[in-house]
Design a protein around this motif. Structure first.
Motif, PDB file in Angstrom:
ATOM      1  N   LEU A  92       6.006  -3.686  -2.302  1.00  0.00           N
ATOM      2  CA  LEU A  92       5.511  -4.546  -1.804  1.00  0.00           C
ATOM      3  C   LEU A  92       6.368  -4.871  -0.650  1.00  0.00           C
ATOM      4  CD1 LEU A  92       6.903  -7.266  -4.957  1.00  0.00           C
ATOM      5  CD2 LEU A  92       4.941  -6.869  -4.118  1.00  0.00           C
ATOM      6  N   ALA A  93       6.373  -3.918   0.514  1.00  0.00           N
ATOM      7  CA  ALA A  93       7.006  -3.757   1.419  1.00  0.00           C
ATOM      8  C   ALA A  93       6.478  -2.986   2.426  1.00  0.00           C
ATOM      9  CB  ALA A  93       9.220  -3.573   1.786  1.00  0.00           C
ATOM     10  N   GLY A  94       5.674  -2.258   1.691  1.00  0.00           N
ATOM     11  CA  GLY A  94       4.641  -1.622   2.411  1.00  0.00           C
ATOM     12  C   GLY A  94       5.372  -0.636   2.701  1.00  0.00           C
ATOM     13  N   LEU A  95       6.579  -0.086   1.833  1.00  0.00           N
ATOM     14  CA  LEU A  95       7.601   1.453   1.981  1.00  0.00           C
ATOM     15  C   LEU A  95       6.656   2.546   1.465  1.00  0.00           C
ATOM     16  CD1 LEU A  95      10.461   0.438   2.129  1.00  0.00           C
ATOM     17  CD2 LEU A  95       9.121   0.820   4.251  1.00  0.00           C
ATOM     18  N   PRO A  96       6.123   4.295   1.830  1.00  0.00           N
ATOM     19  CA  PRO A  96       5.931   4.351   0.943  1.00  0.00           C
ATOM     20  C   PRO A  96       5.808   5.026  -0.327  1.00  0.00           C
ATOM     21  CG  PRO A  96       7.129   5.875   2.780  1.00  0.00           C
ATOM     22  CD  PRO A  96       6.904   4.132   2.947  1.00  0.00           C
ATOM     23  N   GLY A  97       5.945   5.751  -1.441  1.00  0.00           N
ATOM     24  CA  GLY A  97       6.452   5.781  -2.877  1.00  0.00           C
ATOM     25  C   GLY A  97       5.885   6.979  -3.173  1.00  0.00           C
ATOM     26  N   SER A  98       6.381   7.205  -4.814  1.00  0.00           N
ATOM     27  CA  SER A  98       5.924   8.279  -4.810  1.00  0.00           C
ATOM     28  C   SER A  98       4.707   8.378  -5.742  1.00  0.00           C
ATOM     29  CB  SER A  98       6.980   9.112  -5.705  1.00  0.00           C
ATOM     30  OG  SER A  98       7.741   8.150  -6.850  1.00  0.00           O
ATOM     31  N   ASP A  99       4.261   9.692  -5.452  1.00  0.00           N
ATOM     32  CA  ASP A  99       2.959  10.035  -7.102  1.00  0.00           C
ATOM     33  C   ASP A  99       3.581  10.012  -7.756  1.00  0.00           C
ATOM     34  OD1 ASP A  99       1.844  10.128  -4.280  1.00  0.00           O
ATOM     35  OD2 ASP A  99       1.300  12.641  -4.831  1.00  0.00           O
ATOM     36  N   GLY A 100       2.268   8.804  -8.371  1.00  0.00           N
ATOM     37  CA  GLY A 100       2.256   8.755 -10.464  1.00  0.00           C
ATOM     38  C   GLY A 100       3.292   7.592 -10.768  1.00  0.00           C
ATOM     39  N   ASP A 101       3.526   6.971  -9.888  1.00  0.00           N
ATOM     40  CA  ASP A 101       4.590   5.430  -9.873  1.00  0.00           C
ATOM     41  C   ASP A 101       4.099   4.195 -10.724  1.00  0.00           C
ATOM     42  OD1 ASP A 101       3.615   4.424  -7.892  1.00  0.00           O
ATOM     43  OD2 ASP A 101       5.673   4.391  -6.667  1.00  0.00           O
ATOM     44  N   GLY A 102       2.984   4.286 -11.111  1.00  0.00           N
ATOM     45  CA  GLY A 102       2.172   3.109 -11.149  1.00  0.00           C
ATOM     46  C   GLY A 102       2.013   2.094  -9.869  1.00  0.00           C
ATOM     47  N   ASP A 104       0.190   1.770  -7.578  1.00  0.00           N
ATOM     48  CA  ASP A 104      -1.121   2.085  -6.352  1.00  0.00           C
ATOM     49  C   ASP A 104      -1.726   0.650  -6.125  1.00  0.00           C
ATOM     50  OD1 ASP A 104      -0.358   4.738  -5.820  1.00  0.00           O
ATOM     51  OD2 ASP A 104      -2.164   5.492  -7.791  1.00  0.00           O
ATOM     52  N   GLU A 105      -2.026   0.110  -7.295  1.00  0.00           N
ATOM     53  CA  GLU A 105      -2.722  -1.135  -7.326  1.00  0.00           C
ATOM     54  C   GLU A 105      -1.672  -2.499  -6.636  1.00  0.00           C
ATOM     55  OE1 GLU A 105      -3.759  -2.388 -11.104  1.00  0.00           O
ATOM     56  OE2 GLU A 105      -5.048  -1.083 -10.945  1.00  0.00           O
ATOM     57  N   VAL A 106      -0.634  -2.167  -6.785  1.00  0.00           N
ATOM     58  CA  VAL A 106      -0.172  -3.245  -5.840  1.00  0.00           C
ATOM     59  C   VAL A 106       0.058  -2.707  -4.119  1.00  0.00           C
ATOM     60  CG1 VAL A 106       2.765  -3.790  -5.137  1.00  0.00           C
ATOM     61  CG2 VAL A 106       2.372  -3.722  -7.869  1.00  0.00           C
ATOM     62  N   ARG A 107       0.489  -1.463  -3.811  1.00  0.00           N
ATOM     63  CA  ARG A 107       0.090  -1.274  -2.701  1.00  0.00           C
ATOM     64  C   ARG A 107      -1.420  -1.322  -2.007  1.00  0.00           C
ATOM     65  NH1 ARG A 107       2.508   3.710  -4.440  1.00  0.00           N
ATOM     66  NH2 ARG A 107       4.172   3.424  -4.672  1.00  0.00           N
ATOM     67  N   THR A 108      -2.679  -1.316  -2.452  1.00  0.00           N
ATOM     68  CA  THR A 108      -3.290  -1.726  -2.187  1.00  0.00           C
ATOM     69  C   THR A 108      -4.300  -3.071  -1.956  1.00  0.00           C
ATOM     70  OG1 THR A 108      -4.847   0.451  -2.946  1.00  0.00           O
ATOM     71  CG2 THR A 108      -6.226  -1.438  -2.796  1.00  0.00           C
ATOM     72  N   GLU A 109      -3.335  -3.891  -2.614  1.00  0.00           N
ATOM     73  CA  GLU A 109      -3.658  -5.333  -2.503  1.00  0.00           C
ATOM     74  C   GLU A 109      -2.281  -5.630  -2.153  1.00  0.00           C
ATOM     75  OE1 GLU A 109      -5.417  -7.909  -4.609  1.00  0.00           O
ATOM     76  OE2 GLU A 109      -6.031  -6.259  -5.789  1.00  0.00           O
ATOM     77  N   ARG A 110      -1.521  -4.648  -1.474  1.00  0.00           N
ATOM     78  CA  ARG A 110      -0.800  -5.969  -0.114  1.00  0.00           C
ATOM     79  C   ARG A 110      -1.700  -5.260   1.025  1.00  0.00           C
ATOM     80  NH1 ARG A 110       1.594  -4.927   3.914  1.00  0.00           N
ATOM     81  NH2 ARG A 110       1.016  -2.580   3.929  1.00  0.00           N
ATOM     82  N   ARG A 111      -2.888  -4.342   0.961  1.00  0.00           N
ATOM     83  CA  ARG A 111      -2.975  -3.859   2.248  1.00  0.00           C
ATOM     84  C   ARG A 111      -4.079  -5.529   2.415  1.00  0.00           C
ATOM     85  NH1 ARG A 111      -2.652   1.303   0.050  1.00  0.00           N
ATOM     86  NH2 ARG A 111      -0.899   2.533   1.092  1.00  0.00           N
ATOM     87  N   ARG A 112      -4.796  -5.896   1.733  1.00  0.00           N
ATOM     88  CA  ARG A 112      -5.394  -6.816   1.850  1.00  0.00           C
ATOM     89  C   ARG A 112      -5.124  -7.678   2.708  1.00  0.00           C
ATOM     90  NH1 ARG A 112      -8.535  -7.099  -3.833  1.00  0.00           N
ATOM     91  NH2 ARG A 112      -9.931  -9.206  -2.775  1.00  0.00           N
ATOM     92  N   LEU A 113      -4.335  -7.941   2.629  1.00  0.00           N
ATOM     93  CA  LEU A 113      -3.336  -9.260   3.180  1.00  0.00           C
ATOM     94  C   LEU A 113      -3.111  -9.661   4.632  1.00  0.00           C
ATOM     95  CD1 LEU A 113       0.333  -9.525   1.377  1.00  0.00           C
ATOM     96  CD2 LEU A 113      -2.163 -11.018   0.856  1.00  0.00           C
ATOM     97  N   GLY A 114      -3.712 -10.205   4.835  1.00  0.00           N
ATOM     98  CA  GLY A 114      -3.336 -10.913   6.591  1.00  0.00           C
ATOM     99  C   GLY A 114      -4.565 -11.373   7.304  1.00  0.00           C
ATOM    100  N   LEU A 115      -6.087 -10.929   7.011  1.00  0.00           N
ATOM    101  CA  LEU A 115      -6.942 -11.341   7.065  1.00  0.00           C
ATOM    102  C   LEU A 115      -7.178 -12.951   7.181  1.00  0.00           C
ATOM    103  CD1 LEU A 115      -9.256  -9.124   5.467  1.00  0.00           C
ATOM    104  CD2 LEU A 115      -8.029  -9.050   7.909  1.00  0.00           C
ATOM    105  N   ASP A 116      -7.023 -13.854   6.259  1.00  0.00           N
ATOM    106  CA  ASP A 116      -7.320 -15.086   5.947  1.00  0.00           C
ATOM    107  C   ASP A 116      -5.831 -15.827   5.426  1.00  0.00           C
ATOM    108  OD1 ASP A 116      -8.666 -17.205   4.236  1.00  0.00           O
ATOM    109  OD2 ASP A 116      -8.900 -17.709   6.396  1.00  0.00           O
ATOM    110  N   GLU A 117      -5.467 -16.541   6.315  1.00  0.00           N
ATOM    111  CA  GLU A 117      -4.348 -17.840   4.993  1.00  0.00           C
ATOM    112  C   GLU A 117      -4.664 -18.114   3.119  1.00  0.00           C
ATOM    113  OE1 GLU A 117      -2.467 -21.717   6.019  1.00  0.00           O
ATOM    114  OE2 GLU A 117      -1.450 -20.406   6.903  1.00  0.00           O
TER     115      GLU A 117
END
Length: 259
Positions: A92-102, A104-117
């Motif tokens: 949730l904080a955008g920090l890198p994680g380990s492979d296979g921690d399940g 990836d979708e959380v990181r993808t959704e977080r990266r989509r933030l910031g375009l529109d409130e």
């Protein structure tokens, strides 16, 4: 005389058996008696409000450091709780994680933030539900430092105001704590499906009675009367709050495009 001796002999022979039977019966009663245990457990306390801290935008070291310091400040008072999985909080904080921690979708959704409130509110609510949190703290970076917005997960709406993330995070923690408590109260007060009332369509409707002129006037003008009463109550509340120095409760800020 012989009869008396014989009777005494029989009694002497049967007396020990009777004593043993009595003792054995007493022992059986003692062993089979119910055992009572006193329970010292009291009522289960209500869980603390749960919040999730999410970094919006580029997770540079400055903003992720502020998010980590804010999490530590929120946990310091013991009035809130965070997601228990450290890897989930890091995602949730955008920090890198380990492979296979399940996550990836959380990181993808977080990266989509910031375009529109308004769009961010929908994504933050999804992340908050994934975390099981009542409140999401959206941490934004800027030229003058960091800023935290509070989003009610249940309604998908932001609370009014924001908290500046400076060296002293006490004020930001107090703002987030008030919003988390308000969001938790709103979630617990929502009606459940078991409380819904089912109306039988076959049930006979009551007869319609003609209303008097006074009732007609009240029926036509009750919205204005209700609005006047609410306005008077709001003025009285503001006056009382201003006199005793109390902090006003957090209010939701409704934005267009969000249900």
């Amino acid at each position: 005389m012989r009869c008396m001796i014989l009777l005494a002999t029989i009694l002497a022979a049967w007396a020990p058996i009777g004593v043993c039977d009595a003792q054995s019966g007493s022992a059986v009663v003692a062993e089979s008696g119910p055992t009572s245990s006193l329970s010292s457990e009291g009522p289960t306390p209500a869980p603390l409000p749960k919040v999730a801290v999410v970094v919006v935008g580029d997770p540079d070291p400055m903003i992720t450091g502020l998010a980590g310091a804010l999490e530590a400040e929120l946990m310091r008072g013991g009035r809130l709780r965070l997601p228990s999985d450290p890897s989930f909080r890091a995602a949730l904080a955008g920090l890198p994680g380990s492979d296979g921690d399940g996550l990836d979708e959380v990181r993808t959704e977080r990266r989509r933030l910031g375009l529109d409130e308004a769009r961010d509110a929908l994504l933050l609510a999804v992340l908050g539900r994934r975390a099981g949190a009542a409140l999401v703290v959206a941490v934004h970076g800027g030229a003058s430092g960091g800023e935290a917005l509070a989003l009610d997960v249940r309604s998908g709406q932001y609370f009014e105001g924001s908290a500046a993330l400076s060296q002293d995070l006490g004020a930001a923690a107090r703002f987030i704590t008030r919003c988390a408590r308000a969001a938790t109260r709103g979630a617990t007060s929502a009606p459940s499906a078991a409380e819904s009332v089912v109306v039988d369509p076959a049930e006979a409707a009551p007869p319609i009675q003609s209303a008097s002129p006074a009732e007609d006037w009240l029926g036509d003008n009750w919205p204005y009367l209700a609005a006047g009463g609410l306005l008077a109550a709001a003025i009285a509340f503001v006056a009382v709050t201003a006199t005793d120095g109390a902090t006003t409760p957090p209010m939701l800020r409704f934005q267009a495009g969000v249900p």
